[in-house]
Design an enzyme around this catalytic site. Structure first.
Site, PDB file in Angstrom:
ATOM      1  N   GLU A 107      36.318  46.766  40.256  1.00 25.68           N
ATOM      2  CA  GLU A 107      36.980  47.234  41.467  1.00 25.68           C
ATOM      3  C   GLU A 107      38.460  46.851  41.451  1.00 25.68           C
ATOM      4  O   GLU A 107      38.809  45.673  41.345  1.00 25.68           O
ATOM      5  CB  GLU A 107      36.292  46.627  42.694  1.00 25.68           C
TER       6      GLU A 107
ATOM      7  N   LEU B 229      33.310  50.667  44.902  1.00 25.75           N
ATOM      8  CA  LEU B 229      32.933  49.363  45.450  1.00 25.75           C
ATOM      9  C   LEU B 229      31.418  49.234  45.376  1.00 25.75           C
ATOM     10  O   LEU B 229      30.700  49.342  46.368  1.00 25.75           O
ATOM     11  CB  LEU B 229      33.423  49.225  46.895  1.00 25.75           C
ATOM     12  N   ALA B 230      30.928  49.011  44.163  1.00 24.49           N
ATOM     13  CA  ALA B 230      29.492  49.003  43.928  1.00 24.49           C
ATOM     14  C   ALA B 230      29.186  48.087  42.750  1.00 24.49           C
ATOM     15  O   ALA B 230      29.260  48.503  41.595  1.00 24.49           O
ATOM     16  CB  ALA B 230      28.991  50.425  43.652  1.00 24.49           C
ATOM     17  N   GLU B 231      28.844  46.830  43.053  1.00 19.17           N
ATOM     18  CA  GLU B 231      28.591  45.856  41.995  1.00 19.17           C
ATOM     19  C   GLU B 231      27.391  46.226  41.139  1.00 19.17           C
ATOM     20  O   GLU B 231      27.360  45.954  39.941  1.00 19.17           O
ATOM     21  CB  GLU B 231      28.406  44.465  42.594  1.00 19.17           C
TER      22      GLU B 231
ATOM     23  N   GLN C  23      34.796  41.021  41.715  1.00 15.78           N
ATOM     24  CA  GLN C  23      35.984  40.481  42.372  1.00 15.78           C
ATOM     25  C   GLN C  23      35.831  39.011  42.751  1.00 15.78           C
ATOM     26  O   GLN C  23      36.792  38.251  42.718  1.00 15.78           O
ATOM     27  CB  GLN C  23      36.324  41.301  43.615  1.00 15.78           C
ATOM     28  N   PHE C  24      34.633  38.611  43.148  1.00 16.25           N
ATOM     29  CA  PHE C  24      34.320  37.221  43.436  1.00 16.25           C
ATOM     30  C   PHE C  24      32.901  36.947  42.955  1.00 16.25           C
ATOM     31  O   PHE C  24      32.047  37.832  42.972  1.00 16.25           O
ATOM     32  CB  PHE C  24      34.430  36.918  44.937  1.00 16.25           C
TER      33      PHE C  24
ATOM     34  N   PRO D 119      24.274  42.063  44.082  1.00 20.38           N
ATOM     35  CA  PRO D 119      23.749  43.427  43.929  1.00 20.38           C
ATOM     36  C   PRO D 119      23.539  43.842  42.470  1.00 20.38           C
ATOM     37  O   PRO D 119      22.767  44.764  42.199  1.00 20.38           O
ATOM     38  CB  PRO D 119      24.831  44.294  44.593  1.00 20.38           C
TER      39      PRO D 119
ATOM     40  N   HIS E  24      33.282  34.517  49.048  1.00 19.77           N
ATOM     41  CA  HIS E  24      34.443  34.468  48.163  1.00 19.77           C
ATOM     42  C   HIS E  24      34.625  33.081  47.551  1.00 19.77           C
ATOM     43  O   HIS E  24      35.562  32.865  46.780  1.00 19.77           O
ATOM     44  CB  HIS E  24      35.717  34.835  48.924  1.00 19.77           C
TER      45      HIS E  24
END
Length: 327
Positions: free
Chosen positions: A29, A58-60, A82-83, A89, A129
Site C-alpha cells: 500500500e 488497501l487489502a493485506e 504498512q504496520f 488479514p 500501529h
C-alpha cells in the site's frame, strides 16, 4: 560509504537488489507514488517503473496472496505491510501457504518472499500501529524472522532476506527509523540470517536484546560500566533461527543472563532463550535468568505509552539485581 538512517539503509538495500536482479519486485500500500508511509520505498517507482513497484489496494490479504503466487513462479517479491499490526488479514496466506510451500511440494516449489513491516511503539500511534508480535511468527515452522537494529544490519540483513529461497518476516523497529545513524557501504555484502551480533564485550552479565531495545540496552551497559559492572550486549537480530551458540559462549564468561524485549512477557522470545539456556547450559548460570519486557497488555495510547516502553533505568536495575544479588 555514507552516513544514513535505518530507513534509508532499507531503501538502499532495495535499490541494490532491484538493480542486480530483475525478478525482485516491491508491492504494498502506497509503496510506489508515495514512497511508503515511512518513505522506505521512495524513489523506487521512478527508477524501476510501475511493473516492479506495485501500489496495491488497501487489502493485506491480497498483498499476502499475490506475494505467495509471485514467489512460486520465479519472482522475488518484497511485500510491505504498512504496520505489523495490519498483518492479520494476510495470515491465511502466510501461515497456510508461504511457510509451507517447500514442504508441501517436497521441494518442487519454494517461496522466496520477504514480508516487511514496521513494528513496535514509540511514535505515539494507535494500538495496531504499535504491535510487537514477532513471537507469533517465530512459532510458525517455515519462516525466518529477522529484526535489524542499526543501518548496517538493516542493509546486510535485507539483502540476505531477499536472496533467501524461503520466506522471511522482516520487521523494522520504526522508533529508531531515523534516530539511529551510522555509515553504510553499498557493497552488496549480505549478513547471515542465522547469527546474532555481539555489540559490546563484558564479563559480569550477558544481555540479549533486539530491535529498538538495543539502544536502551547499550545505554544501560555504559551506565553499568561506570558502576563497575561490565555487560556483554548481544543483538539477537535473527529471531528465527536463534543463534544459541553465541549466547552460550557469552554465558561461559558471565554466568548471568538478562533478556530485554519490547514485546509482552508471556510466551515471548525471551522465554524461548531462557528455556534453551536451561536445557543446554544450566550449569553455567550463577543466578536465575531474568527478563525485562513489555507488559501483558495492549499497547496503550500515546499518553500512557511511556509506561509500557522499556527505559534505560529498568535495565540497569534488573542487571544490578542479577549481579549484586547473586554474588
Amino acid at each position: 560509504m555514507a552516513e544514513m538512517t535505518l530507513v534509508e539503509a532499507v531503501n538502499l538495500a532495495l535499490h541494490h537488489e532491484m538493480m542486480q536482479d530483475d525478478n525482485v519486485v516491491v508491492l504494498g500500500e502506497d509503496v510506489g507514488d508515495n514512497g511508503g508511509v515511512f518513505r522506505a520505498t521512495v524513489g523506487l517507482k521512478e527508477k524501476f517503473g510501475f511493473k516492479r513497484v506495485i501500489d496495491s489496494p488497501l487489502a493485506e490479504a491480497l498483498i499476502g496472496g499475490v506475494a505467495v503466487g509471485m514467489a512460486t513462479q520465479g519472482i522475488r517479491p518484497v511485500a510491505e505491510f504498512q504496520f505489523q499490526g495490519f498483518v492479520f488479514p494476510a495470515m491465511e496466506h502466510l501461515i497456510c501457504h508461504a511457510a509451507r510451500m517447500r514442504n508441501r511440494t517436497r521441494g518442487r516449489l519454494a517461496c522466496p518472499a520477504v514480508f516487511r513491516a514496521p513494528f513496535g511503539g514509540g511514535i505515539h500511534a494507535p494500538e495496531h500501529h504499535s504491535e510487537s508480535i514477532e513471537a507469533i511468527f517465530a512459532h510458525i515452522p517455515g519462516f525466518k524472522v529477522v529484526i535489524p537494529s542499526s543501518p548496517q544490519r538493516a542493509y546486510g540483513l535485507l539483502l540476505a532476506s531477499i536472496r533467501s529461497n524461503d520466506p522471511v518476516m522482516f520487521f523494522e523497529p520504526k522508533r529508531i527509523y531515523r534516530t539511529v545513524k551510522s555509515d553504510v557501504i553499498d557493497n552488496g555484502q549480505a549478513l547471515p540470517l542465522d547469527c546474532c551480533f555481539t555489540l559490546r564485550k563484558g564479563r559480569d552479565l550477558t544481555l540479549v536484546t533486539w530491535g529498538a531495545c538495543v539502544v536502551e540496552s547499550l545505554q544501560a551497559a555504559h551506565t553499568l560500566s561506570k558502576q563497575g559492572i561490565e555487560v556483554e550486549v548481544i543483538d539477537l537480530a535473527s529471531i528465527k533461527p536463534i543463534d544459541m551458540n553465541t549466547i552460550l559462549q557469552s554465558l561461559e564468561k558471565t554466568g548471568r543472563l538478562l533478556v530485554v524485549h519490547e514485546a509482552s512477557k508471556s510466551c515471548g522470545v525471551g522465554s524461548e532463550i531462557i528455556a534453551r539456556t536451561a536445557e543446554k547450559a544450566m550449569c553455567l548460570l550463577k543466578a536465575p535468568p531474568k527478563r525485562v519486557t513489555g507488559m501483558d497488555t495492549i499497547m496503550p495510547y500515546y499518553r500512557n505509552e511511556d509506561y509500557f516502553l522499556i527505559e534505560e533505568q529498568d535495565i540497569v536495575l534488573a542487571a544490578r539485581e542479577l549481579v549484586e544479588g547473586w554474588k
